[in-house]
Structure formats: C-alpha cells, structure tokens
Design a protein around this motif. Structure first.
Motif, short mmCIF file in Angstrom:
data_model
loop_
_atom_site.label_atom_id
_atom_site.label_comp_id
_atom_site.label_asym_id
_atom_site.label_seq_id
_atom_site.Cartn_x
_atom_site.Cartn_y
_atom_site.Cartn_z
N VAL A 23 -48.64 48.41 15.88
CA VAL A 23 -48.39 49.67 16.57
C VAL A 23 -49.54 49.89 17.53
N GLN A 24 -49.20 49.98 18.82
CA GLN A 24 -50.24 50.21 19.82
C GLN A 24 -50.48 51.71 19.95
N GLN A 25 -51.71 52.08 19.77
CA GLN A 25 -52.09 53.48 19.90
C GLN A 25 -52.60 53.73 21.32
N PRO A 26 -52.24 54.84 21.90
CA PRO A 26 -52.75 55.12 23.26
C PRO A 26 -54.25 55.41 23.22
N VAL A 27 -54.91 55.03 24.26
CA VAL A 27 -56.33 55.32 24.41
C VAL A 27 -56.43 56.55 25.30
N VAL A 28 -56.96 57.61 24.76
CA VAL A 28 -57.04 58.87 25.49
C VAL A 28 -58.51 59.15 25.80
N GLY A 29 -58.77 59.47 27.03
CA GLY A 29 -60.13 59.82 27.43
C GLY A 29 -60.11 61.07 28.28
N GLN A 30 -61.22 61.75 28.32
CA GLN A 30 -61.32 62.95 29.12
C GLN A 30 -62.51 62.83 30.07
N THR A 31 -62.29 63.27 31.27
CA THR A 31 -63.36 63.35 32.25
C THR A 31 -63.32 64.76 32.82
N ALA A 32 -64.44 65.40 32.91
CA ALA A 32 -64.46 66.78 33.40
C ALA A 32 -65.52 66.93 34.47
N VAL A 33 -65.28 67.86 35.35
CA VAL A 33 -66.26 68.19 36.38
C VAL A 33 -66.33 69.71 36.47
N SER A 34 -67.53 70.22 36.60
CA SER A 34 -67.72 71.65 36.73
C SER A 34 -68.49 71.89 38.01
N THR A 35 -67.76 72.36 39.03
CA THR A 35 -68.39 72.56 40.34
C THR A 35 -67.62 73.61 41.12
N SER A 36 -68.19 74.05 42.19
CA SER A 36 -67.52 74.96 43.12
C SER A 36 -67.50 74.30 44.48
N VAL A 37 -66.35 74.33 45.11
CA VAL A 37 -66.21 73.73 46.43
C VAL A 37 -65.46 74.68 47.34
N SER A 38 -65.66 74.53 48.63
CA SER A 38 -64.91 75.29 49.62
C SER A 38 -63.93 74.34 50.29
N VAL A 39 -62.65 74.60 50.11
CA VAL A 39 -61.61 73.76 50.68
C VAL A 39 -60.71 74.65 51.53
N PRO A 40 -60.47 74.29 52.79
CA PRO A 40 -59.60 75.14 53.63
C PRO A 40 -58.14 75.04 53.21
N ASP A 41 -57.35 75.98 53.70
CA ASP A 41 -55.92 75.96 53.43
C ASP A 41 -55.33 74.63 53.90
N ARG A 42 -54.51 74.03 53.08
CA ARG A 42 -53.88 72.72 53.31
C ARG A 42 -54.89 71.58 53.33
N GLY A 43 -56.06 71.78 52.74
CA GLY A 43 -57.09 70.76 52.72
C GLY A 43 -57.19 70.09 51.35
N SER A 44 -57.85 68.96 51.29
CA SER A 44 -58.06 68.22 50.05
C SER A 44 -59.52 67.80 49.97
N MET A 45 -59.99 67.59 48.74
CA MET A 45 -61.37 67.16 48.54
C MET A 45 -61.43 66.31 47.28
N VAL A 46 -62.20 65.24 47.34
CA VAL A 46 -62.45 64.40 46.16
C VAL A 46 -63.61 65.03 45.41
N LEU A 47 -63.40 65.32 44.13
CA LEU A 47 -64.43 65.95 43.32
C LEU A 47 -65.33 64.94 42.62
N GLY A 48 -64.80 63.77 42.31
CA GLY A 48 -65.61 62.76 41.65
C GLY A 48 -64.72 61.72 41.01
N GLY A 49 -65.32 60.78 40.34
CA GLY A 49 -64.55 59.74 39.67
C GLY A 49 -65.42 58.82 38.87
N THR A 50 -64.78 57.94 38.12
CA THR A 50 -65.48 56.97 37.30
C THR A 50 -64.81 55.61 37.45
N ALA A 51 -65.56 54.57 37.19
CA ALA A 51 -65.00 53.21 37.20
C ALA A 51 -65.76 52.39 36.17
N SER A 52 -65.05 51.48 35.50
CA SER A 52 -65.70 50.59 34.54
C SER A 52 -64.96 49.26 34.52
#
Length: 190
Positions: A23-52
């Motif tokens: 039985v394969q069990q799913p691997v669950v992980g959590q990544t969180a970021v706590s920050t404040s950003v200013s994003v204009p209407d219809r805008g997008s921003m990358v908050l962060g990420g991880t790689a391994s």
C-alpha cells in the motif's frame, strides 16, 4: 503424469495463498511563507519556493558486475495573483442602466461606468491592449537604436509591426527589412 498435475492442483488449492500487499502512502509536506507584498490589480508575484534532489547508485553481484542507479527531483513554488472585484461599482452601474442587460448599448454603458469607477485600472479592449504593446515595443526599438544595437532594434520593430503598428511597418521599410504579418492581418489573407 495426470496424477502429478492433479496433485499439484489439489495442493495449490488446499493451501491458503498469502500475497504480499503493498500500500503506497502519500507523502504530504507543508511549506509556508509569512510575508506582506504589494501586488497591483490583475498582477502576480512569486512568493518563494523550494527544490531538492537525490541521486543514488547501487552495485552488486559477483565482482560488482550489476549496477542500478536512480534520481529523484522535486520542487514547489508559491505565487499569488490578485483580481479586485469592485462589486459596489458594478452594482451601481447595473442599477443605473435603464435598458435591458441583453442590449449591446446597455453593456457598453455598464463597461463605461466600471471604467470610470476604476480609473487607471480600467478594463481595456483587446485592440487597446495590442496598441499598448505596440507602443512599448516601439519605445524599446528606439532605445536599442540609440544604444547602437540594430539587431535588437530590428526584433522590437518587428514585434511592434506584429501588434499592428503602422509606424513600425514604416521604419522596417526604411531599413529595407521584411514586415511580418500580424495575427489579425494574416488571418484576413493580407
């Protein structure tokens, strides 16, 4: 011969068959970021990420003749996109409208009201967006020409021409460069 097969069948049926269940069990992980950003209407921003990543190699057998290897990589990222819905302005525009919603003039009046309420963040038509793109490409082309980069300028002039800029087409003709077909004109058989 018949009796040997019969005995094998009876022995096989008489013993309980215990199968190994994986039985394969799913691997669950959590990544969180706590920050404040200013994003204009219809805008997008990358908050962060991880790689391994992982790599492995195993050798076995006589004289280490057998080998197996494997790799595993994973990554995740967090982004935010903002789209502001001004419900009050939309409601007011709908309530002020006197004609039926299915009428085209009514829709245009509603869009005009919403544009007034939003100010510089107003809704833009596809033609206006194309013209805005063309103007940006033209400015980049002029800057590249001033910096002495004719190859870069050529690319920007061609991009502006694809967006429907007549001045970009004129500049390309002055430089004896081919004028690319814009998506609109190529579909019309220009």
């Amino acid at each position: 011969m018949r009796s040997a097969i019969l005995v094998a069948l009876i022995v096989g049926v008489g013993q309980p068959a215990f199968a190994q269940v994986v039985v394969q069990q799913p691997v669950v992980g959590q990544t969180a970021v706590s920050t404040s950003v200013s994003v204009p209407d219809r805008g997008s921003m990358v908050l962060g990420g991880t790689a391994s990543g992982q790599m492995g190699r195993t050798q076995g057998g006589p004289l280490r003749s057998g080998a197996s290897s494997g790799t595993a990589f994973q990554s995740s990222s967090m982004t935010t996109t903002v789209l502001i819905h001004d419900m009050r302005a939309m409601d007011e525009a709908l309530l002020r409208s006197r004609s039926a919603v299915n009428d085209n003039s009514s829709r245009n009046a509603i869009v005009a009201e919403i544009q007034k309420s939003r100010g510089p963040q107003a809704i833009q038509t596809p033609a206006a967006l194309q013209a805005e793109k063309a103007a940006k490409f033209e400015q980049l082309a002029r800057n590249a020409e001033k910096a002495g980069k004719p190859g870069v300028a050529k690319v920007f002039w061609q991009s502006a021409a694809k967006c429907g800029s007549a001045s970009a087409e004129k500049r390309l003709a002055e430089l004896n460069l081919p004028v690319p077909l814009s998506p609109l004109t190529s579909s019309l058989g220009r």
